[in-house]
Scaffold this active site. Structure first.
Site, mmCIF file in Angstrom:
data_model
loop_
_atom_site.group_PDB
_atom_site.id
_atom_site.type_symbol
_atom_site.label_atom_id
_atom_site.label_comp_id
_atom_site.label_asym_id
_atom_site.label_seq_id
_atom_site.Cartn_x
_atom_site.Cartn_y
_atom_site.Cartn_z
ATOM 1 N N ASP A 3 0.849 -1.194 0.000
ATOM 2 C CA ASP A 3 0.000 0.000 0.000
ATOM 3 C C ASP A 3 0.881 1.240 0.000
ATOM 4 O O ASP A 3 1.970 1.218 -0.588
ATOM 5 C CB ASP A 3 -0.934 -0.046 1.230
ATOM 6 C CG ASP A 3 -2.265 0.621 0.972
ATOM 7 O OD1 ASP A 3 -2.261 1.835 0.741
ATOM 8 O OD2 ASP A 3 -3.297 -0.051 0.997
ATOM 9 N N HIS A 23 -3.809 6.012 3.434
ATOM 10 C CA HIS A 23 -4.467 4.789 2.942
ATOM 11 C C HIS A 23 -3.809 3.521 3.486
ATOM 12 O O HIS A 23 -4.486 2.605 3.978
ATOM 13 C CB HIS A 23 -4.425 4.808 1.409
ATOM 14 C CG HIS A 23 -5.283 3.782 0.737
ATOM 15 N ND1 HIS A 23 -4.887 2.468 0.571
ATOM 16 C CD2 HIS A 23 -6.515 3.877 0.170
ATOM 17 C CE1 HIS A 23 -5.843 1.803 -0.070
ATOM 18 N NE2 HIS A 23 -6.841 2.623 -0.321
ATOM 19 N N SER A 42 -11.013 -1.007 -0.885
ATOM 20 C CA SER A 42 -9.724 -0.977 -0.172
ATOM 21 C C SER A 42 -9.910 -1.287 1.299
ATOM 22 O O SER A 42 -9.003 -1.812 1.945
ATOM 23 C CB SER A 42 -9.084 0.412 -0.277
ATOM 24 O OG SER A 42 -8.330 0.544 -1.440
#
Lengths: 653, 82
Positions: free
Chosen positions: A32, A105, A436
């Site tokens: 990520d 994220h 996600s």
């Protein structure tokens, strides 16, 4: 994750869950944007030594040293050579050339999968509670592959290469690319190698829903995860001057509280000279026409939170964000920079009618905080990508859905909750949505299953998650799709919504080996070169053997009849492995369609010992149906206590 | 622009490595040098695939693809977060 463990039943089933010691032997690798190691989600209090099998490292770089790792965050690497080769050197004034996450994220996904428990977590008081990863005692290793300019396949492949060598047990990848054949897709290629090493690979299905054929990461050795809602909401009502109220959602909390009275209200499309002024794009609003007003913007094209920033920059004091056809009634909450709420399409249309018909429209927004117990839940998120599978229509995807809407998890200290450069707020936790977010839920749950059953293959773990997933609510009604307001289908939810406690003890599993997948590639008529690329070894399809995709021992059924489908017969072969007690399972077929008859042979399977295998055949006999017709059903094997369920999707093309 | 370079992922068929090479990385380097004097490897891959990534022109990529032991030369793709 202040709600998802409870929503998934993890809180009530401590005696059924694997012991902390065994979970702490499981390592979740997350590809990520890196990690914010100071997040409380990565505290290692109570953790023992790092598993002896671990070969990974904590790499140093910009604002990141080996000291940032601990017994929780046991590995951190970064991969930027491919990125830099294409886009030039990483701008270290904007992002860290190190495993450090400057975006948020990666910290969110990794803490969702395996973050430690953190009490008193919330975003501005919203979703307050104890945040924890699904496998809170598992170890986490992060592999930073995504940068400001994107995620490049040479870097992704390098990270997967290292993660395999480092010794992760689960790989969580909340990213995707364009549709391509498996031998051209680096994620699929790397996942194949990982699978061969016994690593469970979970990937997000994509956020291109509700369009059909919108899935990413559809290789059968990958677990493809779509998104559903929780039973939690953040209501914020729009109250109009005509006395009508409309429900919406918001995570706004700030000083700029709206006065407790009705305020001037304007449609963005009428306060702009741009043809797309309704979207509140940068620089499109006329300040004189929005100053001091609440502005209604339509959802789409630019980020939702950016619309709020645009309204604020133009002098607006509030925003109503209206869904369009693409999103239906799906409400995604955002931590806007100004008082704002998101409303569904129906409400949005009615509000617009009011705006267009009243010469002096007024409105206000009322924020209600956090509400739990919202029903029905889960519902399939509109954004969640949908089948059919465009690469191999005979493999049903997505595999399952998991929580992916309004998920609270760890965040970075370098970016605000909206991610906008103009957002100077800093939070320890953020609430965001996407597949996600659902992917790492499944990654963490897979880690729990791995801890409970260390000898299970990735396919067995996937099977356990799929065959125990549910497709009805407790009242018996079918799962809903927020995009349509109707029943969702296996093209939307796959095998259903994950039920991890049941998955720990599925009774039977559909197991698969690497060779099974290679036979599957033979069935796709892949060339020797293409198969060798994936297999990394010579594998020759036997010219005398008849390969069939329908023989892949997959826990779901996708049946495709050609034009008409009259009298077409398609057979699927499956083998079940007993991973529970001895017992006899009987089949139940549910598929009500005049276009297809389903027969299972044999209808009873008896297992006398553990790991015993029994095979069965499903025969689908088609009748003529119009093109683009779909029918859905289920095949369930039950011993009276456990149900081993598989979805069926039949299509006429 | 024929001279413009792009990143490619080169898949090698390790079983086809000539016996004259002691280590597969030497074989990879030799294969790369056969089409480009200047190209450098970005990564060599050991587990996910057998091969490497590098920057090549389209002509170099096509020439490399025709070399023995090369399974494919794939243009790099960009992925996005979900």
């Amino acid at each position: 994750t202040t709600r998802t463990p409870e929503f998934l039943g993890l809180d009530k089933s401590a005696d059924l869950l694997p012991q902390s010691d065994s979970v702490s032997e499981v390592i979740i690798g997350v590809l990520d944007t890196g990690v914010w190691p100071e997040s409380k989600s990565f505290l290692d209090t109570g953790f023992g030594p790092v598993p002896s099998s671990w070969k990974g490292e904590c790499e140093s770089g910009t604002n990141f040293t080996t000291k940032n790792c601990n017994r929780k965050l046991i590995g951190a690497r970064f991969f930027a050579r491919g990125y830099e080769a294409t886009l030039g050197p990483v701008d270290e004034s904007k992002e860290s050339k190190s495993p450090r996450d400057d975006d948020g994220h990666g910290t969110h996904t990794s803490s969702t999968a395996g973050g430690s428990s953190v009490a008193d977590a919330s975003l501005f008081g919203y979703a307050a509670g104890t945040a924890r990863g699904m496998a809170a005692r598992a170890r986490v290793a992060v592999y930073k592959v995504c940068w400001v300019g994107g995620c490049f396949s040479s870097d992704i492949l390098a990270a997967m290469d290292k993660a395999i060598d480092d010794g992760v047990n689960v790989l969580s990848m909340s990213l995707g690319g364009s549709m391509s054949y498996y031998y051209r897709d680096s994620v699929a290629i790397g996942a194949f190698a990982a699978m061969e090493k016994g690593i469970f690979v979970s990937c997000s299905a994509g956020n291109a829903g509700p369009s059909s054929y919108s899935l990413s990461n559809v290789a059968p050795w990958i677990t493809t995860v779509g998104a559903g809602t929780l039973d939690r909401d953040f209501p914020a009502f729009v109250s109009l001057g005509n006395g009508k109220n409309y429900s919406g959602v918001s995570l706004y909390k700030g000083d700029a509280i709206l006065p407790g009275k009705l305020l001037p209200f304007v449609y963005a499309g009428n306060a702009s000279n741009a043809t797309n002024g309704n979207l509140c794009m940068m620089g499109t609003l006329i300040p004189e026409q929005v100053a001091g007003k609440i502005v209604l913007c339509d959802r789409g094209v630019n980020p939702r939170v950016q619309k709020g920033a645009v309204v604020k920059a133009a002098g607006g004091i509030g925003m109503v964000l209206s869904n369009t056809d693409a999103n239906g009634e799906e409400l995604v909450a955002d931590a806007h920079l100004l008082p704002a709420t998101a409303v569904g399409k129906k409400g949005g249309d009615e509000i617009k009618n009011y705006l267009f018909s009243d010469p002096k429209p007024t409105a206000t927004i009322l924020f209600e905080g956090t509400k739990v117990g919202i029903q029905p839940s889960p519902v399939v998120a509109a954004f969640s990508s949908r089948g059919p599978n465009s690469i191999t229509p005979d493999i049903l995807k997505p595999d399952m859905i998991a929580p992916g809407v309004n998920i609270l998890a760890g965040w970075v200290g370098s970016a605000g909750p909206t991610g906008l450069a103009t957002d100077g707020r800093r939070v320890e936790f953020n609430i965001i949505s996407g597949t996600s977010m659902s992917c790492p839920h499944v990654s963490g749950l897979a880690a729990l299953i791995k801890a409970a059953h260390p000898d299970w293959s990735p396919a067995a773990i996937k099977s356990a998650l799929m065959t125990t997933a549910y497709v009805t609510y407790k009242n018996g009604n079918k799962l809903q799709d927020v995009a349509t307001g109707k029943d969702s289908t296996p093209f939307d939810h796959g095998a259903g919504h994950v039920d991890p406690v049941s998955a720990l003890n599925p009774g039977l599993v559909y197991d698969l080996t690497a060779d099974d997948y290679l036979n599957f590639l033979c069935a796709l008529n892949y060339s020797a070169t293409e198969i060798t690329s994936l297999a990394r070894r010579k594998f020759t399809c036997d010219a005398s053997k008849k390969y069939s995709v329908t023989d892949l021992n997959y826990p779901s059924f996708a049946v495709n009849f050609g034009s008409g489908g009259a009298d077409a017969v398609i057979k699927h072969s499956r083998t079940l492995t007993n991973v529970g007690a001895p017992g006899t399972y009987k089949v139940l077929i549910t598929l009500q369609s005049p276009g297809v008859k389903v027969a299972v042979e044999p209808e009873t399977l008896s297992f006398r010992q553990a790991n015993e295998k029994k095979s069965y055949t499903v025969t689908f006999t088609g009748s003529s149906m119009p093109a683009d017709t779909n029918s859905f059903g289920r095949i369930e094997w039950s011993n009276g206590k456990q149900i081993v369920g598989s979805p069926i999707a039949v299509s006429w093309t | 622009n024929k001279e413009k370079k792009a990143t490619y992922i080169v898949h090698m068929s390790k079983p086809e490595m000539p016996a004259s090479f002691e280590h597969h990385t030497h074989w990879y380097e030799s294969s790369l040098k056969s089409v480009s004097d200047s190209a450098q490897m970005l990564y060599t891959y050991e587990n996910a695939i057998h091969g490497f990534s590098t920057r090549l022109t389209l002509a170099e990529a096509k020439l490399l693809e025709s070399q023995p032991g090369i399974l494919s030369v794939m243009l790099e793709l960009r992925y996005e977060l979900h």
